[in-house]
Motif scaffolding. Structure first.
Motif, short mmCIF file in Angstrom:
data_model
loop_
_atom_site.label_atom_id
_atom_site.label_comp_id
_atom_site.label_asym_id
_atom_site.label_seq_id
_atom_site.Cartn_x
_atom_site.Cartn_y
_atom_site.Cartn_z
N ARG A 34 33.36 -14.58 -17.60
CA ARG A 34 34.04 -13.72 -18.56
C ARG A 34 33.25 -12.46 -18.81
N TYR A 35 33.99 -11.40 -19.02
CA TYR A 35 33.37 -10.11 -19.34
C TYR A 35 33.05 -10.04 -20.83
N LEU A 36 31.95 -9.39 -21.15
CA LEU A 36 31.57 -9.12 -22.54
C LEU A 36 31.96 -7.69 -22.87
N GLN A 37 32.74 -7.53 -23.93
CA GLN A 37 33.19 -6.20 -24.33
C GLN A 37 32.04 -5.46 -25.00
N ASP B 28 34.94 0.36 -25.84
CA ASP B 28 36.34 0.40 -25.45
C ASP B 28 36.51 0.63 -23.95
N ARG C 122 33.03 -3.02 -20.05
CA ARG C 122 32.86 -4.47 -20.13
C ARG C 122 31.80 -4.87 -19.11
N LYS D 106 29.42 -8.19 -17.18
CA LYS D 106 29.34 -9.60 -16.84
C LYS D 106 28.10 -9.81 -15.98
N CYS E 179 29.80 -4.20 -14.03
CA CYS E 179 30.37 -3.40 -15.12
C CYS E 179 31.80 -3.01 -14.76
N HIS E 180 32.66 -3.05 -15.76
CA HIS E 180 34.08 -2.72 -15.53
C HIS E 180 34.53 -1.72 -16.58
N ASN E 181 35.07 -0.61 -16.10
CA ASN E 181 35.59 0.44 -16.97
C ASN E 181 37.11 0.46 -16.82
N GLU F 121 24.16 -5.78 -22.01
CA GLU F 121 24.67 -4.57 -22.67
C GLU F 121 23.67 -3.42 -22.55
#
Length: 579
Positions: free
Chosen positions: A325-328, A331, A334, A336, A351-353, A464
């Motif tokens: 799962r990704y951690l937010q 905005d 995210r 993982k 990282c996912h944008n 993070e």
């Protein structure tokens, strides 16, 4: 405006009196004396000439004459000799002294004596890069005829080149950068636990490389991979280290054919000499070789580096196959963390944008639509060509239609296949040789939309902090953009290597000053420069002498100086009674 006397009693009982140029100012209902200029000891001044000059000033300003003159004394009117921009120069000069750049240069120059003030020449060249970038010849004319530089009335090209040669010395550039860095770190409370490093290139307006004098010293100007898309010109490679706040702390210059993978050892060694303690170095994927990463871990150091995901490496494929799962974080971010069986010594963060993923999808869709339209056009042209050949054969009474040549259509397909951005989505059938969209490639690329991979050796940072630390690398990229646009780093016209290095150092010092001004004011440098450029220093002269007066500050101009924690420009300066 009037002359004000103060006195000091010495230990032997004698009294020394001093003269000041003062003005009465009403503040909170009371009148207070505001000292404009300290003139010096009364016994070493021509008091009568000063009184005549003050009377001329009062007459010019339209104020009542507060100075009692002898009967029959003629002061005469004041005339304006010149008015020069002064506000932005004054701000840069105050920051220059605050960051103790002048002290660093004085330490480097040592006891050597020069006919000109080398420190002032170097400051003037730095101010020129920040305010109105130009060549060194034009900069000398700008200093002499256009602006007001505190402590410097004129300069010529030879003085500028001499100052650059002294600045570019091996010992000078290292000591100046180190002294300026620690002064800035103490003054601004910089967090230097995270050093961001990146490199770029800049080109020369010359036809080719210089002829080397020896094989051991080939020079800096070399052809190489140009990040400015000017492969036709020789270039140099520039490295820049910045803090997470965007403050540049050090720069390097290498020959234009230097590979990014080969410079990190020097960067690590140079920063280690400063004894910064535990430092995490952040670099882009262009530096992510295992040798570089291992070197950055020496002496307790750590790294955060980007990893290319689309190069087909085993690490990227394994990382993308891991579930989780990704951690937010924000905005638009995210994260993982994944563990790879093949590499236990590093941590891997995906990282996912989401916003960037939408952009990637939209760009890919536009490209696919362009490919589809071109393939349809080629097919339609081929069909029309075949129909035309068949009709021509029927008209000539031939029983068998000859096979039409499709060379033009083959040429169009080859151009589409070799297109730098569209060709990646195509596949060529082995039997017919025709092109079609590779659906498997499109699906595979969709999995990478908005994602990037980070590797780190630090065992304590949270995912993070790792992701945000890597995003701070944008500060280095922003620094290069500022150097190439606002400060006109490129193109370079110098020929000698030491002057090439000095040109980069001048741009680095200018970048340091404007970054401090931007950080303190919250405004961009172009807006600061534009606002303070309206502040001028006016030179007034008359029979009684001459002086410089600064134009009245607006509230927004005064606020800029206040935000930068520097003194306001003096209202009056350079008071010179006539001889």
């Amino acid at each position: 405006m009037y002359l004000r006397k103060t006195q000091r009693r010495n230990g032997d009982g004698s009294v020394v009196r001093y003269l000041q140029l003062a003005n009465n100012r009403r503040l909170n209902g009371t009148t207070q004396a505001e000292v404009l200029v300290n003139l010096g000891r009364e016994d070493k001044l021509d008091v009568a000439a000063l009184r005549r000059l003050v009377a001329s000033i009062n007459r010019y300003l339209g104020d009542e004459d507060d100075v009692t003159l002898p009967l029959g004394t003629e002061t005469g009117p004041l005339t304006v000799e010149q008015a020069r921009p002064f506000g932005a120069i004054w701000l840069l000069d105050q920051l220059w002294h605050t960051l103790e750049v002048d002290k660093a240069l004085a330490k480097v120059l040592g006891p050597r004596r020069f006919r000109t003030d080398i420190e002032r020449i170097i400051f003037a060249l730095v101010a020129n890069r920040a305010v109105a970038p130009s060549s060194k010849l034009a900069a000398a004319e700008w200093i002499t005829h256009t602006v007001a530089i505190p402590g410097l009335d004129h300069a010529d090209k030879d003085q500028a080149m001499r100052a650059m040669d002294l600045l570019a010395g091996a010992d000078a550039q290292s000591e100046v950068q180190q002294a300026v860095f620690f002064a800035a770190a103490n003054l601004l409370n910089l967090e230097v636990d995270l050093i961001l490093f990146d490199s770029t290139s800049t080109y020369f307006e010359r036809d080719g490389e210089p002829e080397p004098d020896t094989d051991d010293e080939p020079g800096l100007r070399r052809f190489g991979h140009s990040k400015d898309h000017r492969r036709d010109l020789p270039q140099i490679v520039i490295g820049l280290a910045v803090t997470r706040e965007g403050i540049p702390v050090r720069c390097w210059v290498w020959p234009g054919n230097t590979n990014d993978m080969t410079v990190l050892e020097q960067v690590k060694d140079d920063l280690r000499d400063w004894r910064l303690g535990r430092v995490v170095t952040v670099v882009d994927s262009g530096f992510s070789s295992r040798e570089n990463m291992a070197y950055l871990q020496r002496a307790g150091g750590h790294y955060i580096c980007g990893v290319k995901m689309r190069d087909g490496s085993a690490e990227s494929r394994e990382a993308m196959s891991r579930q989780g799962r990704y951690l937010q974080v924000r905005d638009n971010l995210r994260v993982k963390e994944v563990k790879l069986a093949a590499d236990q010594g590093r941590r891997w963060i995906i990282c996912h944008n989401p916003i960037e993923a939408e952009r990637d999808q939209a760009r890919r869709q536009v490209q696919l639509q362009a490919i589809t339209a071109e393939l349809d056009r080629i097919a339609a042209a081929r069909t029309a060509h075949a129909a035309k050949a068949k009709a021509k054969a029927a008209q000539q009474g031939k029983k068998k239609t000859p096979r039409p040549s499709d060379a033009p259509h083959r040429k169009a397909e080859c151009a589409l296949r070799d297109h730098p951005s569209l060709g990646r989505w195509l596949k060529q059938h082995p039997t017919t040789g025709r092109l079609s969209i590779d659906a498997a490639k499109v699906k595979a690329e969709a999995n990478y939309d908005g994602k990037y991979l980070i590797a780190t050796s630090d065992p304590d940072l949270s995912p993070e902090d790792i992701a945000l630390g890597y995003k701070n690398l944008l500060q280095a990229e922003a620094a290069f953009r500022t150097m190439k646009t606002t400060l006109d780093l490129r193109p370079v016209y110098h020929r000698l290597d030491e002057r090439i290095v000095a040109h980069v150092l001048l741009c680095w010092l200018a970048l340091l000053l404007i970054r401090v001004a931007e950080r303190r004011t919250g405004q961009t440098w172009p807006s600061i420069n534009r606002e303070l450029g309206r502040v001028h220093q006016v030179t007034l002269s008359g029979p009684a002498g001459r002086l410089q007066q600064t134009t009245k500050l607006t509230p927004s101009q005064a606020q800029l100086y206040k935000d930068c924690a520097v003194a306001l420009p003096p209202k009056m300066s350079g008071l010179q009674p006539a001889e």
